[in-house]
Design a protein around this motif. Structure first.
Motif, mmCIF file in Angstrom:
data_model
loop_
_atom_site.group_PDB
_atom_site.id
_atom_site.type_symbol
_atom_site.label_atom_id
_atom_site.label_comp_id
_atom_site.label_asym_id
_atom_site.label_seq_id
_atom_site.Cartn_x
_atom_site.Cartn_y
_atom_site.Cartn_z
ATOM 1 N N LYS A 1 -1.140 19.441 -21.596
ATOM 2 C CA LYS A 1 -2.578 19.512 -21.315
ATOM 3 C C LYS A 1 -3.375 19.531 -22.617
ATOM 4 C CE LYS A 1 -6.063 22.321 -18.930
ATOM 5 N NZ LYS A 1 -6.339 23.606 -18.236
ATOM 6 N N LEU A 2 -2.906 20.309 -23.595
ATOM 7 C CA LEU A 2 -3.575 20.353 -24.895
ATOM 8 C C LEU A 2 -3.548 18.989 -25.562
ATOM 9 C CD1 LEU A 2 -4.903 22.026 -27.169
ATOM 10 C CD2 LEU A 2 -2.590 22.476 -28.033
ATOM 11 N N LYS A 3 -2.415 18.317 -25.460
ATOM 12 C CA LYS A 3 -2.281 16.987 -26.058
ATOM 13 C C LYS A 3 -3.302 16.020 -25.451
ATOM 14 C CE LYS A 3 1.936 15.916 -26.595
ATOM 15 N NZ LYS A 3 3.335 15.483 -26.322
ATOM 16 N N ARG A 4 -3.444 16.067 -24.119
ATOM 17 C CA ARG A 4 -4.423 15.194 -23.446
ATOM 18 C C ARG A 4 -5.845 15.524 -23.872
ATOM 19 N NH1 ARG A 4 -1.205 16.408 -18.957
ATOM 20 N NH2 ARG A 4 -2.805 17.840 -18.157
ATOM 21 N N GLU A 5 -6.144 16.802 -24.006
ATOM 22 C CA GLU A 5 -7.496 17.204 -24.413
ATOM 23 C C GLU A 5 -7.838 16.661 -25.795
ATOM 24 O OE1 GLU A 5 -7.579 21.442 -21.934
ATOM 25 O OE2 GLU A 5 -7.592 21.448 -24.127
ATOM 26 N N MET A 6 -6.879 16.719 -26.722
ATOM 27 C CA MET A 6 -7.150 16.218 -28.073
ATOM 28 C C MET A 6 -7.282 14.701 -28.079
ATOM 29 S SD MET A 6 -4.946 18.729 -30.603
ATOM 30 C CE MET A 6 -3.336 18.349 -29.898
ATOM 31 N N GLY B 1 -9.247 33.603 -17.474
ATOM 32 C CA GLY B 1 -10.644 33.971 -17.671
ATOM 33 C C GLY B 1 -11.555 32.833 -17.273
ATOM 34 N N ASN B 2 -12.659 32.677 -18.006
ATOM 35 C CA ASN B 2 -13.630 31.633 -17.692
ATOM 36 C C ASN B 2 -13.301 30.309 -18.368
ATOM 37 O OD1 ASN B 2 -15.201 33.349 -16.084
ATOM 38 N ND2 ASN B 2 -16.225 34.193 -17.893
ATOM 39 N N GLU B 3 -12.257 30.283 -19.181
ATOM 40 C CA GLU B 3 -11.931 29.072 -19.931
ATOM 41 C C GLU B 3 -11.110 28.112 -19.078
ATOM 42 O OE1 GLU B 3 -13.367 28.504 -22.514
ATOM 43 O OE2 GLU B 3 -13.967 30.465 -23.303
ATOM 44 N N LYS B 4 -11.513 26.843 -19.066
ATOM 45 C CA LYS B 4 -10.812 25.824 -18.276
ATOM 46 C C LYS B 4 -9.976 24.896 -19.149
ATOM 47 C CE LYS B 4 -13.247 27.573 -15.023
ATOM 48 N NZ LYS B 4 -12.844 28.926 -14.683
ATOM 49 N N TYR B 5 -10.277 24.854 -20.437
ATOM 50 C CA TYR B 5 -9.570 23.953 -21.341
ATOM 51 C C TYR B 5 -8.496 24.721 -22.112
ATOM 52 C CZ TYR B 5 -13.367 20.713 -20.359
ATOM 53 O OH TYR B 5 -14.273 19.890 -19.729
ATOM 54 N N GLN B 6 -7.346 24.078 -22.305
ATOM 55 C CA GLN B 6 -6.234 24.745 -22.976
ATOM 56 C C GLN B 6 -6.594 25.127 -24.404
ATOM 57 O OE1 GLN B 6 -3.266 25.585 -21.336
ATOM 58 N NE2 GLN B 6 -3.195 26.886 -23.144
ATOM 59 N N TRP B 7 -7.342 24.288 -25.082
ATOM 60 C CA TRP B 7 -7.768 24.593 -26.455
ATOM 61 C C TRP B 7 -8.529 25.917 -26.475
ATOM 62 C CZ3 TRP B 7 -7.423 21.674 -31.159
ATOM 63 C CH2 TRP B 7 -8.177 22.201 -32.214
ATOM 64 N N ILE C 1 -8.508 28.283 -24.239
ATOM 65 C CA ILE C 1 -7.645 29.403 -23.838
ATOM 66 C C ILE C 1 -6.890 29.936 -25.050
ATOM 67 C CG2 ILE C 1 -5.595 30.028 -22.506
ATOM 68 C CD1 ILE C 1 -6.593 28.047 -20.352
ATOM 69 N N LEU C 2 -6.399 29.029 -25.899
ATOM 70 C CA LEU C 2 -5.683 29.457 -27.104
ATOM 71 C C LEU C 2 -6.621 30.153 -28.082
ATOM 72 C CD1 LEU C 2 -3.354 26.354 -27.556
ATOM 73 C CD2 LEU C 2 -2.641 28.685 -26.995
ATOM 74 N N VAL C 3 -7.855 29.677 -28.172
ATOM 75 C CA VAL C 3 -8.844 30.364 -29.003
ATOM 76 C C VAL C 3 -9.050 31.785 -28.482
ATOM 77 C CG1 VAL C 3 -11.288 30.453 -29.649
ATOM 78 C CG2 VAL C 3 -10.044 28.285 -29.753
#
Length: 218
Positions: A100-105, A137-143, A145-147
Motif C-alpha cells: 500500500k505504501l509503495k502504491r501511495e508513493m 485512528g483518523n489516518e487513511k494513508y499508510q504514509w 499512519i507511519l508518521v
C-alpha cells in the motif's frame, strides 16, 4: 505544576532497571548436569505473539501484565521462572501495508501529496471498516499512519520493503517492554517468518510430524 514526584519515580525506575540489566536478573538457563528439572521447580509463561505491523499498545500491556505478575510471583517462590517473548511477523498484514505504501508513493510522490477524501473512506475511496479505523485512528494513508507511529519521514520510503518492518518494530517492542519492566529473558526474544531460520525450522518440524500422523493433508 511541579513534576518532582514523577521525576523521582522515573529515576528510581531507571536505577532499578539498570540493576536488572547488570545482574541479568531475568535470564534463566537450563539446569546443569544430567536429567530434567522437576516440574515443581520450574515455571514458564508466554502470550500469543503480538503482531508487529506497528507499536505495542495498551491492550498488549494488559495481556502481558498477567504473565509479568505470574513470572515474578513464581520467581519469588524460588522457581526457575522463564518468560520468553515472540513477535509475530508472518501473514499478509505487513506485506499488504508495504504494498500500500509503495502504491501511495507511485501515485502521489515522495513525500506524497494526498488528495482530500471523505472522512470514512480509505486511500482508494472504499468504505473503512470500524475496527480498522479504530486501529489506525483518523489516518487513511499508510504514509500518514507511519508518521503517526513516530517513524521519521526520511525513513518511511524504506517501509515499502516488508523486511524493514521486521527490523524496525520488534526492536521498538523490546525497548518499550524493557521500560515497562517486563521480567523477560531477552536472549530468548525472536520473530516468526522464514527470516528467522531457527523458528521457521521448528514450525516446519511441527507440520511434518502432523502430516506423518495424518492429522493434516498438506
Amino acid at each position: 505544576m511541579s513534576t518532582q514526584k514523577r521525576d523521582e519515580l522515573l529515576a528510581i525506575q531507571a536505577e532499578t532497571q539498570k540493576v536488572w540489566d547488570d545482574t541479568a536478573a531475568f535470564e534463566v538457563d537450563a539446569p546443569a548436569g544430567e536429567g530434567l528439572a522437576k516440574a515443581d521447580e520450574t515455571y514458564m509463561v508466554t502470550i500469543p505473539y503480538p503482531y508487529m505491523n506497528g507499536k505495542l499498545h495498551l491492550g498488549h500491556a494488559f495481556t502481558i501484565t498477567k504473565c509479568e505478575f505470574a513470572a515474578g510471583y513464581q520467581r519469588l517462590r524460588g522457581k526457575k521462572s522463564f518468560f520468553p517473548f515472540g513477535f509475530h511477523c508472518t501473514g499478509m498484514p505487513i506485506k499488504a501495508a508495504a504494498d500500500k505504501l509503495k502504491r501511495e508513493m507511485e501515485l502521489y510522490g515522495t513525500p506524497p501529496v494526498f488528495p482530500s477524501a471523505a472522512p470514512d473512506e480509505d486511500s482508494q475511496g472504499k468504505k473503512v471498516h470500524a475496527k480498522i479505523e479504530a486501529k489506525t485512528g483518523n489516518e487513511k494513508y499508510q504514509w500518514n499512519i507511519l508518521v503517526q507511529l513516530g517513524v521519521p519521514e526520511e525513513e518511511i520510503p524504506s517501509f515499502a520493503d516488508e523486511e524493514t518492518w521486521l527490523k524496525y518494530f520488534p526492536p521498538k517492542g523490546i525497548e518499550h517492554l524493557k521500560q515497562f519492566g517486563c521480567k523477560v529473558d531477552w536472549r530468548r526474544a525472536f520473530i516468526t517468518t522464514s527470516a528467522n531460520p531457527f523458528y521457521d525450522s521448528f514450525v516446519r518440524w511441527q507440520f511434518e510430524h502432523l502430516r506423518e500422523k495424518n492429522k493434516i493433508k498438506f
